[in-house]
Design a protein around this motif. Structure first.
Motif, PDB file in Angstrom:
ATOM      1  N   PHE A   1      16.173 -20.387  32.201  1.00  0.00           N
ATOM      2  CA  PHE A   1      15.068 -21.285  31.867  1.00  0.00           C
ATOM      3  C   PHE A   1      14.307 -21.703  33.109  1.00  0.00           C
ATOM      4  O   PHE A   1      13.076 -21.787  33.106  1.00  0.00           O
ATOM      5  CB  PHE A   1      15.628 -22.509  31.136  1.00  0.00           C
ATOM      6  CG  PHE A   1      14.584 -23.518  30.784  1.00  0.00           C
ATOM      7  CD1 PHE A   1      13.699 -23.302  29.732  1.00  0.00           C
ATOM      8  CD2 PHE A   1      14.462 -24.695  31.508  1.00  0.00           C
ATOM      9  CE1 PHE A   1      12.734 -24.232  29.414  1.00  0.00           C
ATOM     10  CE2 PHE A   1      13.497 -25.623  31.197  1.00  0.00           C
ATOM     11  CZ  PHE A   1      12.627 -25.400  30.144  1.00  0.00           C
ATOM     12  N   GLU A   2      15.067 -21.980  34.184  1.00  0.00           N
ATOM     13  CA  GLU A   2      14.423 -22.384  35.436  1.00  0.00           C
ATOM     14  C   GLU A   2      13.536 -21.264  35.978  1.00  0.00           C
ATOM     15  O   GLU A   2      12.407 -21.502  36.421  1.00  0.00           O
ATOM     16  CB  GLU A   2      15.499 -22.739  36.456  1.00  0.00           C
ATOM     17  CG  GLU A   2      14.934 -23.257  37.778  1.00  0.00           C
ATOM     18  CD  GLU A   2      16.021 -23.633  38.763  1.00  0.00           C
ATOM     19  OE1 GLU A   2      15.672 -24.026  39.892  1.00  0.00           O
ATOM     20  OE2 GLU A   2      17.205 -23.526  38.405  1.00  0.00           O
ATOM     21  N   ARG A   3      14.029 -20.025  35.911  1.00  0.00           N
ATOM     22  CA  ARG A   3      13.213 -18.892  36.377  1.00  0.00           C
ATOM     23  C   ARG A   3      11.966 -18.722  35.510  1.00  0.00           C
ATOM     24  O   ARG A   3      10.867 -18.491  36.026  1.00  0.00           O
ATOM     25  CB  ARG A   3      14.049 -17.606  36.378  1.00  0.00           C
ATOM     26  CG  ARG A   3      15.109 -17.555  37.474  1.00  0.00           C
ATOM     27  CD  ARG A   3      15.679 -16.145  37.601  1.00  0.00           C
ATOM     28  NE  ARG A   3      16.346 -15.726  36.360  1.00  0.00           N
ATOM     29  CZ  ARG A   3      17.638 -15.934  36.086  1.00  0.00           C
ATOM     30  NH1 ARG A   3      18.421 -16.573  36.972  1.00  0.00           N
ATOM     31  NH2 ARG A   3      18.172 -15.506  34.957  1.00  0.00           N
ATOM     32  N   ALA A   4      12.146 -18.824  34.175  1.00  0.00           N
ATOM     33  CA  ALA A   4      11.001 -18.668  33.265  1.00  0.00           C
ATOM     34  C   ALA A   4       9.967 -19.764  33.499  1.00  0.00           C
ATOM     35  O   ALA A   4       8.759 -19.517  33.526  1.00  0.00           O
ATOM     36  CB  ALA A   4      11.474 -18.682  31.816  1.00  0.00           C
TER      37      ALA A   4
ATOM     38  N   SER B   1       8.111 -19.109  36.712  1.00  0.00           N
ATOM     39  CA  SER B   1       7.146 -18.030  36.547  1.00  0.00           C
ATOM     40  C   SER B   1       5.906 -18.510  35.794  1.00  0.00           C
ATOM     41  O   SER B   1       4.771 -18.191  36.160  1.00  0.00           O
ATOM     42  CB  SER B   1       7.793 -16.864  35.802  1.00  0.00           C
ATOM     43  OG  SER B   1       6.853 -15.846  35.541  1.00  0.00           O
ATOM     44  N   MET B   2       6.120 -19.324  34.744  1.00  0.00           N
ATOM     45  CA  MET B   2       4.997 -19.836  33.962  1.00  0.00           C
ATOM     46  C   MET B   2       4.110 -20.751  34.810  1.00  0.00           C
ATOM     47  O   MET B   2       2.879 -20.676  34.756  1.00  0.00           O
ATOM     48  CB  MET B   2       5.524 -20.594  32.748  1.00  0.00           C
ATOM     49  CG  MET B   2       4.420 -21.119  31.820  1.00  0.00           C
ATOM     50  SD  MET B   2       5.082 -21.943  30.372  1.00  0.00           S
ATOM     51  CE  MET B   2       5.821 -23.389  31.144  1.00  0.00           C
ATOM     52  N   LEU B   3       4.740 -21.612  35.608  1.00  0.00           N
ATOM     53  CA  LEU B   3       3.964 -22.504  36.458  1.00  0.00           C
ATOM     54  C   LEU B   3       3.165 -21.736  37.507  1.00  0.00           C
ATOM     55  O   LEU B   3       2.020 -22.074  37.820  1.00  0.00           O
ATOM     56  CB  LEU B   3       4.902 -23.495  37.151  1.00  0.00           C
ATOM     57  CG  LEU B   3       5.546 -24.550  36.240  1.00  0.00           C
ATOM     58  CD1 LEU B   3       6.546 -25.390  37.013  1.00  0.00           C
ATOM     59  CD2 LEU B   3       4.486 -25.435  35.604  1.00  0.00           C
ATOM     60  N   ARG B   4       3.767 -20.664  38.056  1.00  0.00           N
ATOM     61  CA  ARG B   4       3.026 -19.841  39.034  1.00  0.00           C
ATOM     62  C   ARG B   4       1.826 -19.171  38.377  1.00  0.00           C
ATOM     63  O   ARG B   4       0.739 -19.106  38.953  1.00  0.00           O
ATOM     64  CB  ARG B   4       3.959 -18.786  39.642  1.00  0.00           C
ATOM     65  CG  ARG B   4       4.894 -19.333  40.718  1.00  0.00           C
ATOM     66  CD  ARG B   4       5.552 -18.199  41.499  1.00  0.00           C
ATOM     67  NE  ARG B   4       6.356 -17.349  40.639  1.00  0.00           N
ATOM     68  CZ  ARG B   4       7.633 -17.579  40.336  1.00  0.00           C
ATOM     69  NH1 ARG B   4       8.254 -18.658  40.840  1.00  0.00           N
ATOM     70  NH2 ARG B   4       8.306 -16.747  39.562  1.00  0.00           N
ATOM     71  N   GLN B   5       2.019 -18.646  37.132  1.00  0.00           N
ATOM     72  CA  GLN B   5       0.909 -18.017  36.422  1.00  0.00           C
ATOM     73  C   GLN B   5      -0.210 -19.029  36.147  1.00  0.00           C
ATOM     74  O   GLN B   5      -1.395 -18.724  36.305  1.00  0.00           O
ATOM     75  CB  GLN B   5       1.406 -17.411  35.113  1.00  0.00           C
ATOM     76  CG  GLN B   5       2.322 -16.201  35.296  1.00  0.00           C
ATOM     77  CD  GLN B   5       2.834 -15.673  33.969  1.00  0.00           C
ATOM     78  OE1 GLN B   5       2.484 -16.188  32.915  1.00  0.00           O
ATOM     79  NE2 GLN B   5       3.682 -14.641  34.037  1.00  0.00           N
ATOM     80  N   MET B   6       0.192 -20.249  35.716  1.00  0.00           N
ATOM     81  CA  MET B   6      -0.819 -21.281  35.465  1.00  0.00           C
ATOM     82  C   MET B   6      -1.573 -21.623  36.738  1.00  0.00           C
ATOM     83  O   MET B   6      -2.802 -21.790  36.736  1.00  0.00           O
ATOM     84  CB  MET B   6      -0.149 -22.531  34.894  1.00  0.00           C
ATOM     85  CG  MET B   6       0.376 -22.359  33.481  1.00  0.00           C
ATOM     86  SD  MET B   6       1.283 -23.815  32.903  1.00  0.00           S
ATOM     87  CE  MET B   6      -0.002 -25.057  32.965  1.00  0.00           C
ATOM     88  N   SER B   7      -0.838 -21.709  37.851  1.00  0.00           N
ATOM     89  CA  SER B   7      -1.477 -22.017  39.129  1.00  0.00           C
ATOM     90  C   SER B   7      -2.440 -20.913  39.534  1.00  0.00           C
ATOM     91  O   SER B   7      -3.575 -21.182  39.962  1.00  0.00           O
ATOM     92  CB  SER B   7      -0.406 -22.203  40.202  1.00  0.00           C
ATOM     93  OG  SER B   7      -0.993 -22.429  41.468  1.00  0.00           O
TER      94      SER B   7
END
Length: 306
Positions: A55-58, A61-67
């Motif tokens: 979950f932490e990795r997912a 990854s989602m936060l990096r994509q949003m950024s």
């Protein structure tokens, strides 16, 4: 052997009786529960640790994509805003530049006026001396004539310096037309150009816009009177700016409404003049690449007059 079997049977009976008691069952249950609980807790902790890491990795990854998407959108917006500002600055420069030129011209004229006034002052200073020298030789009337001539000569010099440049009016009209076009008032822009009775201003307005911008809407933005006047003025001197004139003549013919009262009154006269101008161009330019297009306009004009 028989004794051994007897002992075994007795042991089984005692074991069965012991297991049949509630205390034995509870002790066995507690032992089993303790072993199972430890195993379940261990499995749960291990599974939770693995799920939490995933979950932490997912989430990372989602936060990096949003950024990344936010940064890309910000850069795109910044670029679009920069392009828009450049376009607006160019438009402002196009409007301001002629005004600056006009103001500079007026400043020059004021300097010339000042020089003219100074010249009058100097000349007026010399008049008493001239009058004194000639007092014994000329009459009062002649002195008055001399003064009048000097003043009129100085004023003539001022009038010449204050004569406006011939293109100042055109520059002002072009600025008005550009302002109307930028405001989307296309009919007013063309009306201004046509009412100036200056073909160069009409062509200037046509070149500000392409025909798609003017005639692409479901309802033509130009009134019938403007269309008729546009046809009449553009049909003059088809040898100059031929392609621009042909494009606007074609669209104007298509958008004429023969049932309109204004059009009914003037259509034959206007299209008759257009037809004559087209035929003159065709006769003078038989090998031009525009000749075929002009022939099509002749047929279109003829069909509109029927």
């Amino acid at each position: 052997e028989k004794e051994m079997m007897t002992k075994i049977g007795g042991l089984e009976n005692r074991l069965a009786k012991e297991l049949a008691t509630s205390q034995s069952r509870e002790a066995i249950g507690r032992a089993v529960a303790g072993g199972v609980t430890e195993m379940v807790e261990s499995s749960y902790r291990q599974a939770f640790t693995q799920q939490a890491a995933g979950f932490e990795r997912a989430l990372g990854s989602m936060l990096r994509q949003m950024s990344d998407q936010f940064l890309a959108g910000s850069r795109e917006y910044e670029a679009a805003l920069g392009r828009r500002m450049e376009v607006e600055n160019v438009g402002v420069k196009d409007i301001v530049a002629p005004l600056v030129s006009t103001v500079q011209g007026m400043a020059g004229e004021f300097r010339q006026m000042k020089e003219g006034v100074e010249r009058i002052r100097v000349e007026q200073g010399t008049l008493p001396r001239q009058v004194g020298e000639m007092r014994g030789e000329v009459t009062g009337q002649e002195v008055g004539d001399i003064v009048k001539k000097e003043v009129l000569d100085a004023l003539d010099g001022m009038n010449v310096s204050m004569t406006p440049q011939p293109d100042v009016k055109n520059i002002t009209v072009e600025q008005n037309i550009q302002t109307l076009v930028q405001a989307g008032r296309l009919n007013d822009a063309f009306q201004t150009a046509l009412s100036s009775n200056n073909l160069s201003l009409v062509v200037f307005t046509c070149e500000l816009l392409n025909t798609t911008q003017v005639f692409n809407s479901a309802i033509c933005p130009l009134s019938q009177s403007v269309l008729l006047s546009l046809i009449q003025q553009l049909s003059v001197d088809l040898g100059e700016k031929t392609e621009v004139k042909h494009a606007y003549l074609h669209e104007a013919l298509v958008n004429l409404d023969p049932e309109n009262p204004t059009t009914k009154v003037h259509i034959k006269t206007v299209l008759g003049q257009l037809e004559q101008s087209l035929k003159k161009y065709i006769q003078a330019n038989p090998n031009s690449k525009m000749t075929r297009n002009m022939k099509i306009l002749v047929m279109a004009a003829g069909s509109q007059m029927q």
